[in-house]
Design an enzyme around this catalytic site. Structure first.
Site, PDB file in Angstrom:
ATOM      1  N   LYS A  53       0.839  -1.170   0.040  1.00  0.00           N
ATOM      2  CA  LYS A  53       0.114  -0.019   0.171  1.00  0.00           C
ATOM      3  C   LYS A  53       1.016   1.064  -0.103  1.00  0.00           C
ATOM      4  CE  LYS A  53      -3.696  -2.352   2.170  1.00  0.00           C
ATOM      5  NZ  LYS A  53      -4.275  -2.948   3.486  1.00  0.00           N
ATOM      6  N   GLN A  97      -4.581  -1.470   9.462  1.00  0.00           N
ATOM      7  CA  GLN A  97      -4.583  -2.929   8.913  1.00  0.00           C
ATOM      8  C   GLN A  97      -5.257  -3.811   9.970  1.00  0.00           C
ATOM      9  OE1 GLN A  97      -3.324  -3.615   5.933  1.00  0.00           O
ATOM     10  NE2 GLN A  97      -4.192  -5.616   6.553  1.00  0.00           N
ATOM     11  N   ASP A 120     -11.327   2.664   4.024  1.00  0.00           N
ATOM     12  CA  ASP A 120     -11.667   1.308   3.934  1.00  0.00           C
ATOM     13  C   ASP A 120     -13.217   1.134   3.659  1.00  0.00           C
ATOM     14  OD1 ASP A 120     -10.047  -0.819   3.540  1.00  0.00           O
ATOM     15  OD2 ASP A 120      -9.292  -0.961   5.487  1.00  0.00           O
TER      16      ASP A 120
END
Ligand code: NDP
Length: 284
Positions: A53, A97, A120
């Site tokens: 990422k 994460q 997200d």
């Protein structure tokens, strides 16, 4: 006729190319989209994802803020960092994460992220907006599935979509997105009766189960589109999807491979969400 193979790698590269050129234009106006990635602990797979990422973020000219915290980090410390990132005007997207260590309440952390920076798309506020057809951030993997269908020029209006799996990160949001595009949607799960017969009705099958090749080729209606979200490790090195690929490809009109299908789309859509957030922030 052989199925069209929906090349996720190529589509993700195209999406990143579009993001890169929009980032350049925004930078000329003094805006640099920024993504903060927070990793707690040293799970090797999470570390690989976070590294990818960060690398792609920098490649596209975005600002990348990287926070790698020890597994001993307390919930209060993590919440304090999220508070700082919420207030940091250089950051337009925040990604924590998962999974988090057991002593941290994941829901509490996800809900602490500002809904305006929820790259997200997991914050209940954004989940609610998706439900009422007014999405702000769309969860990355389902968003990637929609972009793949767009890339092959597939119109969902009036089509029968069968989603196998009802998770909050894939099955439910992808079903809502198909519904908002006027498909007739059925969501299946572990208690669904006669799953093969339900799948046989589908013009589009979206499999997000997490069981290697569980959806059999002969369940696929001839000419259907098959989107396989599953990633299953078989043996030491081999990855397979949730669909029995070779047999399904003989019947489908188009199909995503595993690997190289939906997988590469997820990070591309995370960056897309960060870009869209920076664009929204610029107009606020
Ligand atoms: P979850 O484990 O959260 O959900 C799996 C779903 O499948 C559940 O709803 C479960 O039903 C259903 N299910 C399990 N067994 C059966 C069965 N025999 N028949 C019908 N339904 C069944 O998984 P995720 O949604 O998180 O992930 C699904 C797959 O997608 C995994 O392989 C994962 O690795 C992959 N994935 C890939 C991503 C990518 O970037 N390409 C991103 C995210 C996930 P029930 O609710 O009843 O238990």
């Amino acid at each position: 006729m052989a199925a069209q193979i929906i090349d996720g790698k190529a589509i993700a590269a195209k999406v990143r190319g579009r993001i890169g050129s929009t980032v350049s234009t925004l930078k000329e106006q003094g805006i640099t989209p920024g993504l903060a990635v927070v990793l707690v602990g040293d799970d090797p797979a999470s570390r690989v994802y976070v590294g990818m990422k960060k690398k792609m973020c920098i490649e596209l000219g975005m600002y990348s803020a990287d926070h790698e915290l020890p597994a001993s980090t307390t919930e209060a410390e993590l919440l304090a960092l999220i508070g700082q990132l919420n207030a940091d005007t250089r950051v337009h997207g925040i990604l924590v994460q998962l999974p988090l260590p057991d002593h941290i309440d994941t829901d509490k952390v996800l809900e602490a992220i500002s809904p305006d920076k929820d790259a997200d798309g997991f914050h209940p506020y954004n989940v609610g907006r998706l439900m009422i057809g007014k999405p702000t951030f769309q969860p990355c993997t389902p968003y990637g599935v929609m972009v793949m269908l767009d890339e092959i020029g597939y119109d969902l209006k009036g089509k029968e979509v069968v989603v196998v799996g009802r998770s909050n990160i894939v099955g439910k949001p992808v079903a809502l997105m198909c519904l908002s595009r006027h498909a007739t949607v059925t969501i299946c799960h572990s208690r669904t009766k006669d799953l093969p017969d339900v799948v046989r009705r589908a013009d589009v099958v979206i499999a997000a189960v997490g069981k290697a090749e569980m959806v059999k080729g002969d369940w696929i209606k001839p000419g259907a589109v098959v989107i396989d979200v599953g990633i299953n490790r078989v043996g030491e090195k081999k990855l397979v999807g949730d669909v029995e690929y070779a047999a399904a490809a003989e019947r489908a009109s188009a199909i995503t491979p595993v690997p190289g299908g939906v997988g590469p789309m997820t990070i591309a859509m995370l960056l897309q969400n960060t870009l869209e957030s920076a664009q929204r922030a610029a107009t606020r």
